[in-house]
Design an enzyme around this catalytic site. Sequence first.
Site, PDB file in Angstrom:
ATOM      1  N   LYS A   1      -6.813  11.604  -1.548  1.00 13.53           N
ATOM      2  CA  LYS A   1      -5.994  11.337  -0.358  1.00 13.53           C
ATOM      3  C   LYS A   1      -4.541  11.723  -0.620  1.00 13.53           C
ATOM      4  CE  LYS A   1      -4.039   7.816   2.597  1.00 13.53           C
ATOM      5  NZ  LYS A   1      -3.688   6.420   2.765  1.00 13.53           N
TER       6      LYS A   1
ATOM      7  N   PHE B   1      -5.320   1.700   3.662  1.00 16.01           N
ATOM      8  CA  PHE B   1      -4.612   0.604   4.329  1.00 16.01           C
ATOM      9  C   PHE B   1      -4.230   1.082   5.713  1.00 16.01           C
ATOM     10  CE2 PHE B   1      -1.462   3.169   2.187  1.00 16.01           C
ATOM     11  CZ  PHE B   1      -0.402   3.237   3.072  1.00 16.01           C
ATOM     12  N   GLY B   2      -3.745   0.160   6.537  1.00 15.98           N
ATOM     13  CA  GLY B   2      -3.340   0.549   7.889  1.00 15.98           C
ATOM     14  C   GLY B   2      -4.515   1.085   8.700  1.00 15.98           C
TER      15      GLY B   2
ATOM     16  N   GLY C   1       0.822  -1.213   0.000  1.00 16.40           N
ATOM     17  CA  GLY C   1       0.000   0.000   0.000  1.00 16.40           C
ATOM     18  C   GLY C   1       0.848   1.251   0.000  1.00 16.40           C
TER      19      GLY C   1
ATOM     20  N   ASP D   1       8.985   6.541   7.018  1.00 11.62           N
ATOM     21  CA  ASP D   1       8.562   6.006   8.312  1.00 11.62           C
ATOM     22  C   ASP D   1       7.420   6.875   8.777  1.00 11.62           C
ATOM     23  OD1 ASP D   1       9.187   3.809  10.178  1.00 11.62           O
ATOM     24  OD2 ASP D   1       9.275   5.419  11.645  1.00 11.62           O
ATOM     25  N   SER D   2       6.297   6.258   8.976  1.00 10.46           N
ATOM     26  CA  SER D   2       5.106   7.028   9.296  1.00 10.46           C
ATOM     27  C   SER D   2       4.319   6.328  10.385  1.00 10.46           C
ATOM     28  CB  SER D   2       4.248   7.227   8.041  1.00 10.46           C
ATOM     29  OG  SER D   2       3.988   5.988   7.416  1.00 10.46           O
TER      30      SER D   2
END
Length: 208
Positions: free
Chosen positions: A190, A167-168, A19, A76-77
């Site tokens: 988005k 996702f997530g 994703g 990195d999120s």
Amino acid sequence: MTHRKLTPGKLVIASHNAGKVREIRALLLPFGVDPVSAGDLGLPEPAETGTTFVENALLKAHASASAAGLPALADDSGLEVAALGGRPGVYTADWAERQWFEGEEGRDWYMAMGKVEGLLAEQGPDVDRSAAFICTLALAWPDGHAEVFEGRAQGSLTWPPRGLLGFGYDPVFVPVSKSLTYAEIDPAEKHAISHRADAFAKLVVGVF
């Protein structure tokens, strides 16, 4: 501040998350780079031992750049929830425990969303539901040079999860000034308002 410019050619997306790779690839499309994911190249996933988004993004970018001999872009999120003191933060993915099958797609994100909601519910019906998605992009070259760009998207959490497009934690995150969750918003929209888009806009100004 002077940034190193990225020249057209192959760029490794240092991620095995399908994703995330899709989103980054879509953002990179207009800039003359040929993105290939770390997963496609069979590169190992380094242990994310950092305690900040910046540390983990740099760790992943340097690992892929070194292994592939190409510039590499790592993301990195994570989700920071105000009422939880900023948790899950850098441990956002860890809250989605892996299932018996291998790979990033094996994470149980519904479980992760449920953990967050359970902790909020413990604080009562008037709990502060504000949250933010944070994104740190690290761009590294094989010679060790790196650039870092940070983005943020403010919003609030809803329950139950809604939408199938993201996702997530996307199905429980409603961005500021919107009524739909990230998972209900068209992906193109988005891309324009997300934490990743905010970080990416800064990267574009810096390196393209």
